[in-house]
Design a protein around this motif. Structure first.
Motif, PDB file in Angstrom:
ATOM      1  N   ASP A   8     -13.519  10.371  -9.838  1.00  0.00           N
ATOM      2  CA  ASP A   8     -12.264  10.804 -10.455  1.00  0.00           C
ATOM      3  C   ASP A   8     -12.421  12.260 -10.883  1.00  0.00           C
ATOM      4  O   ASP A   8     -13.486  12.644 -11.358  1.00  0.00           O
ATOM      5  N   ASP A  53     -10.241   7.306  -7.728  1.00  0.00           N
ATOM      6  CA  ASP A  53      -8.875   7.684  -8.035  1.00  0.00           C
ATOM      7  C   ASP A  53      -8.152   7.914  -6.710  1.00  0.00           C
ATOM      8  O   ASP A  53      -8.764   8.298  -5.715  1.00  0.00           O
ATOM      9  N   MET A  54      -6.860   7.672  -6.702  1.00  0.00           N
ATOM     10  CA  MET A  54      -6.097   7.884  -5.482  1.00  0.00           C
ATOM     11  C   MET A  54      -5.839   9.365  -5.239  1.00  0.00           C
ATOM     12  O   MET A  54      -5.999   9.846  -4.126  1.00  0.00           O
ATOM     13  N   ARG A  55      -5.455  10.084  -6.273  1.00  0.00           N
ATOM     14  CA  ARG A  55      -5.071  11.486  -6.097  1.00  0.00           C
ATOM     15  C   ARG A  55      -6.084  12.404  -6.761  1.00  0.00           C
ATOM     16  O   ARG A  55      -6.205  12.421  -7.981  1.00  0.00           O
ATOM     17  N   ASP A  60      -8.175  12.788  -1.258  1.00  0.00           N
ATOM     18  CA  ASP A  60      -7.553  11.647  -1.925  1.00  0.00           C
ATOM     19  C   ASP A  60      -8.393  10.388  -1.677  1.00  0.00           C
ATOM     20  O   ASP A  60      -9.270  10.366  -0.812  1.00  0.00           O
ATOM     21  N   THR A  63      -8.476   8.913   1.903  1.00  0.00           N
ATOM     22  CA  THR A  63      -9.293   9.742   2.785  1.00  0.00           C
ATOM     23  C   THR A  63     -10.773   9.529   2.481  1.00  0.00           C
ATOM     24  O   THR A  63     -11.600   9.485   3.407  1.00  0.00           O
ATOM     25  N   THR A  83      -4.890   4.586  -9.910  1.00  0.00           N
ATOM     26  CA  THR A  83      -3.910   5.654  -9.770  1.00  0.00           C
ATOM     27  C   THR A  83      -3.058   5.779 -11.022  1.00  0.00           C
ATOM     28  O   THR A  83      -2.697   4.777 -11.634  1.00  0.00           O
ATOM     29  N   ASP A  90       2.464   3.394  -3.538  1.00  0.00           N
ATOM     30  CA  ASP A  90       1.094   3.887  -3.670  1.00  0.00           C
ATOM     31  C   ASP A  90       0.100   2.734  -3.759  1.00  0.00           C
ATOM     32  O   ASP A  90      -0.970   2.773  -3.151  1.00  0.00           O
TER      33      ASP A  90
END
Length: 127
Positions: A8, A53-55, A60, A63, A83, A90
């Motif tokens: 994160d 974490d997603m973002r 991301d 990925t 997230t 999402d």
């Protein structure tokens, strides 16, 4: 239980989460970027679960999952996603992308611990 890697870009959040997991007996390490996660996996063969974490700015979470799967094709690694943008799209995208579960932030800590226990119980190698 396999060692947990938490990824994160919110470093204060990482420290608190890893400390709380440690109080529960979960061996966790953390990194702030996707590229660091790949490097850490190369050094730490005991990591079998990644909570990401997603973002994040460099890579991301979806990925990252793909990059880990490509870099370590024979290694059994389970993925959990978190997230702060918990839109249903999402959350679904995370699971389609390879995450076993996706959690909204702030994390429901008991739910995370339950998911980790489920993953540990599902291992066929006795871990």
């Amino acid at each position: 239980m396999d060692r947990l890697l938490v990824v994160d870009d919110e470093l204060d959040y990482l420290e608190e989460l890893v400390e709380a997991l440690g109080f529960r007996g979960v061996s966790a390490i953390s990194v702030g970027r996707g590229a660091e996660a790949i490097a850490t996996l190369r050094r730490e063969p005991s990591i079998g679960i990644i909570l990401t974490d997603m973002r994040m700015p460099d890579m991301d979470g979806i990925t990252l999952i793909k990059a880990v799967q490509d870099a370590f094709p024979g290694r059994k690694i389970d993925f959990l996603m978190m997230t702060g943008h918990a839109a249903p799209r999402d959350m679904a995208q995370a699971c389609v992308g390879g995450a076993v579960r996706c959690f909204a932030k702030p994390l429901a800590f008991e739910d995370l611990c339950a998911a980790l226990a489920e993953l540990d119980g599902g291992r066929d190698d006795g871990v």
